[in-house]
Write a protein that holds these residues in place. Structure first.
Motif: not given
Ligand SMILES: NC(=O)c1ccc[n+]([C@@H]2O[C@H](COP(=O)([O-])OP(=O)(O)OC[C@H]3O[C@@H](n4cnc5c(N)ncnc54)[C@H](O)[C@@H]3O)[C@@H](O)[C@H]2O)c1
Ligand SMILES: NC(=O)c1ccc[n+]([C@@H]2O[C@H](COP(=O)([O-])OP(=O)(O)OC[C@H]3O[C@@H](n4cnc5c(N)ncnc54)[C@H](O)[C@@H]3O)[C@@H](O)[C@H]2O)c1
Lengths: 562, 562
Positions: A417-422, A478-480, A519-523, B75-87
């Motif tokens: 993303t833009e934020r991650a790139r910077l 998610l930030n956490c 940074a890559r993940r959070v941004f 999951v937002q109020s019983g509905k899946p709304v996103g999926r992100f890479e974390t660790h």
């Protein structure tokens, strides 16, 4: 208590830069050049504080100095309440400020607890140690006015020749005159507290002070006629100013307001009193204060509405003055002028754009100038951004730790993303020694995917989900999960207790691989929340953004695949 | 839609056991043996749902099946709304249900959004996929009644010879008759829905059904006189039952209630209607339904108060019937009988104790029996716990995935809390193959450090901070930082929208080192929040607990050191 501001330089007191960054940002929040009343721990926005008490502040500082690289400190309404072993990729500090269970989630109950020292108002960036002074808001104000000009005066050179009337020259509101002149317009801003006007003039945010309204209007009209940018702070109550303008038959091009109307007791000043008299009344007889304050607020809103009727473009600038007057004075027409987010900002949120910002922990302005170059190098095609960087270098003076704000979003290149790139680029510059010490990256709580605030950031959402607070909670979690170094969740902020829930994050770029990973993940996740929240609400810009940048929107993706 | 319950066995559909556990727990929530109305996705507690719609459910299942080991589903109020890479060390699923911004945080606004399909009631463990049927609450109810007996009848053998009168035999309330008889007492429980009584009798939670109150009272008095444990479900409205008892001059020893009074529209039944008639009325004319429902509730509370005046021990059992009647019927005396937490549970919370629980993902009861042995081996000195395990093995039938509940707390040995010790032991047993498949460990949202709920878990806190919601938010963030596999935050739960905020966590014990690491951390930080929250509020038991077990309480530690 006298307070000096943040430690700077390349030597640290803490066990690592993550903890040191928290310490410096906390202290930067309280720098006399940054905070409004540092001696009372008040940073900005009425009573937005950085810590609950000096005792709490001292304990936070001690804790941060000793905090290990796998420990996490817990801060509850400005007071350190726990410390637990977690792990390297987890946050070092978790913060929750001003949160109350729904039924009790109002100023009355809040003030009761506050009087007993049991809670603290965190505002948005005060209690999350991310405030960087008026420079923090300036780009947002600039962008808002630029969007207004594009929409209402498409053939004009920004606001050239236009007069903008507003109120409040506090921590945030003080950015208004400069943001108007940066857009080539003329500004008249009412402020009851003369010291605040002087301060804006000292820092070059405002050009002239007067207490005569006729003079102010004449000077404004003259400058506008000549197409010259100009700004005037008028020392009077904003409600009185509007009433007098109406009497005189003067109608500005634009009218708005940034007095601290969200807090009728400790933020807004009633008409008919000097600041000293009003402060005395508040102390002596808070009930009368509130009654008078709300009465003035009602006149204030009536003034805005009447100017709108006579042809001015009116918008609320995020201080909840409409909500206050509707709730407490039953003025049904209060919401007959729009908030700035639906009017000008939401399309940006749909792309995950928001007030991304960073501060140089070294204290060295050269480090920020190196990041300015990085912005230009990374985004060679973005003329607006280049113009903004030039304007900021020229006109925005640093306060406390040198900082920069840039509205960046989700749009990806090579999956970043833009934020991650910077952020990754800055991390490299720190690693290479081109920047002298780590840089901390954070943002305003007013961001694309971080806030539920029906009278402001989520006003008039397409699907009516303005008040759904699941989103900021998911954002904080998610930030956490993504590994931000500080994560915070606040109730209230700019619109007052019970009116919003919002979050923040900090990531410390110390040049390490761990920092790059975080940074890559959070941004990605953080602006990504802005994209999915608006895609879910039915905004096409956000849905297109998701499609073009591979953001998962599970229900939509599945139903399309079938 | 017909629904089968959870997949079991040792083969998995997902990429890993963490995701598989989420899938099985979600499905277990909807097992017809576990859930109250699985065909409507309703799990328990009025309208507590596991997913917002079948479409949302199907999408969650698809997402979980494909979710990678470093991805996180939102999951937002019983509905899946996103999926992100974390660790790897981050949660696999993050859930936020029913949360609203304070000013809009009420049933009215909730129902508006719900009608448009934009929000879901998560209750406590329904929307967080941690419900395990009535067996989940049984130990809590057992512990509460045992504490009551210890306090009021110190020389008695538990509740032997005593008659407990209550209402509601739903998902949670259904545990009451068995919890009374486990404490050797006699129970009369009113329930308007005959099917619910039948169900409790089938599963052995209740012994007899009648619709004649005189018969019920006679049988109860006889059993009490003989010192025999006995339980009777009486098919009538609870408010009517109390009124008739008063007329007949019958005063039980204890009176309480677990009808779904927290929700006047979809939970509680007004008097004067059969269940079918009332369901029709709700559909046709919800306003009249609510008015009648609240009127019955007021009579219900008046009945409890009158019985208390005549000598019965009365307590509210967490359904907010007092708050409902105070708010909507202006009955000032509503809070003249205490809630069960301040009355009986808070001292346990001060030690970080709460309803810790686990489920065998294999579906094999032998796996739970192996964990029962582990509890006894690990805590040889805890007689109460041994007695509980024996009683549970004998009298609590499994529903859905075999599960066990054990109130464990923070107390450490070799630096490991009770909860951590047990979880690590189970993880070893999984690794050694003594348990046939992974075990998932979770808890109720009603726990030591996970909830702010002024009419229930945080009623009458020593320092008056009942409504401060910073604590559950910090708890959720810390669970996330510590690496729980599922983390959730809900508004409402047992006491209704706007009345509470609470969190949950799951950790999957798959025998791996990663699981051990997560378990060690989560089961330290999570009960640890209970200790620091109560220490901060001034409870000595909690402060001693902190001192004896090296829990950091920064302000206290610092001020003592000086
Ligand atoms: N739109 C946004 O993005 C945004 C961002 C931050 C804050 N805000 C809101 O804007 C408001 C101002 O924020 P701030 O940080 O500048 O607050 P602040 O408390 O630092 O400043 C408010 C100023 O208004 C003045 N004032 C109060 N009542 C007045 C009146 N009746 N007439 C004239 N002057 C009056 C005060 O003297 C003070 O200088 C707040 O309500 C804040 O929540 C909006
Ligand atoms: N104390 C606790 O720890 C705790 C835990 C969970 C739930 N609760 C609360 O207890 C209540 C019951 O929970 P549940 O899961 O059993 O709910 P449920 O909705 O599954 O069951 C409620 C039962 O009450 C019956 N009922 C409703 N109104 C009645 C009336 N006037 N007279 C007789 N019967 C009536 C219904 O027919 C139903 O069977 C809820 O308010 C819940 O929030 C308390």
């Amino acid at each position: 208590r006298e307070y000096q501001g943040s430690p700077i330089g390349t030597d640290i007191e803490c066990e690592g830069w993550r903890q040191e960054a928290a310490l410096r940002m906390l202290n930067n929040n309280l720098d006399p050049d940054v905070a409004e009343k540092p001696e009372e721990l008040v940073v900005y926005g009425g009573t937005g504080r950085a810590a609950r008490s000096w005792d709490a502040y001292d304990t936070i500082v001690d804790e941060l100095r000793e905090l290990g690289d796998t420990e996490t400190l817990l801060v509850q309404s400005g007071k350190p309440v726990g410390r637990f072993e977690t792990h390297e990729k987890a946050p070092r500090v978790l913060i929750a400020n001003s949160n109350l269970v729904g039924k009790w989630d109002n100023w009355e109950h809040f003030h009761e607890l506050e009087a007993k020292g049991q809670i603290m108002y965190g505002q948005m960036t005060a209690g999350s140690w991310a405030y960087i002074g008026t420079q923090g808001i300036i780009q947002g104000t600039y962008e808002t006015l630029a969007a207004l000009a594009r929409e209402h005066y498409p053939d004009n050179d920004g606001l050239r020749g236009k007069i903008v009337v507003t109120g409040g020259l506090g921590g945030m509101g003080g950015a208004q005159p400069l943001a108007v002149t940066m857009n080539h317009g003329v500004c008249i801003a009412a402020e009851v507290d003369e010291d605040r006007i002087d301060r804006r003039i000292e820092t070059g945010y405002c050009q002239e002070k007067t207490d005569d309204l006729s003079t102010a209007i004449e000077r404004a009209q003259e400058a506008a006629a000549n197409g010259e940018p100009y700004s005037i702070g008028i020392h009077m109550n904003a409600a009185d100013m509007l009433a007098e303008m109406l009497e005189m038959g003067f109608v500005p091009d634009v009218v708005t307001d940034q007095t601290s109307a969200h807090d009728e007791l400790e933020g807004y000043y009633p008409a008919g009193y000097t600041v000293e008299e009003a402060d005395g009344l508040r102390e002596r007889d808070p009930e009368t204060y509130v009654a008078e304050s709300l009465e003035t607020m009602e006149r204030h809103v009536e003034g805005i509405l009447e100017l709108q009727d006579r042809g001015a473009i009116a918008f609320e600038y995020g201080n909840n003055i409409r909500g206050q007057v509707e709730d407490h004075r039953d003025l049904d027409s209060a919401f007959d002028f729009p908030g700035f987010v639906p009017a000008y900002i939401r399309p940006l949120f749909c792309e995950g754009k928001g007030p991304f910002r960073w501060a140089a922990l070294s204290g060295d302005p050269a480090d920020i100038h190196r990041t300015d170059d990085a912005v230009k190098e990374l985004f060679p095609e973005k003329d607006d951004l280049h113009r903004w960087i030039d304007l900021a270098q020229e006109q925005v003076s640093f306060q406390g730790l040198p900082s920069r704000v840039c509205w960046l979003g989700y749009a990806t290149e090579d999956g970043l993303t833009e934020r991650a790139r910077l952020a990754l680029r800055i991390n490299e510059l720190v690693a290479d020694g081109e920047i002298s010490a780590p840089v901390v990256v954070t943002r305003d709580h007013l961001d694309a995917g971080s806030v539920a605030s029906p009278n402001r950031e989520t006003e008039a959402m397409k699907d009516g989900t303005d008040a759904v607070a699941d989103w900021p909670i998911l954002n904080a979690l998610l930030n956490c999960a993504a590994g931000a170094d500080i994560v915070s969740v606040h109730d209230g902020g700019g619109v007052g207790i019970g009116n919003s829930l919002h979050t923040n994050n900090h990531v410390v770029l110390d040049g390490s691989d761990l920092a790059a990973e975080k940074a890559r993940r959070v941004f990605t996740t953080d602006p990504g929340m802005g994209v999915i929240r608006h895609a879910d609400a039915g905004y096409e810009i956000a849905q297109d953004m998701a499609d073009e940048n591979n953001v998962a929107v599970p229900m939509r993706d599945r139903n399309r695949d079938r």
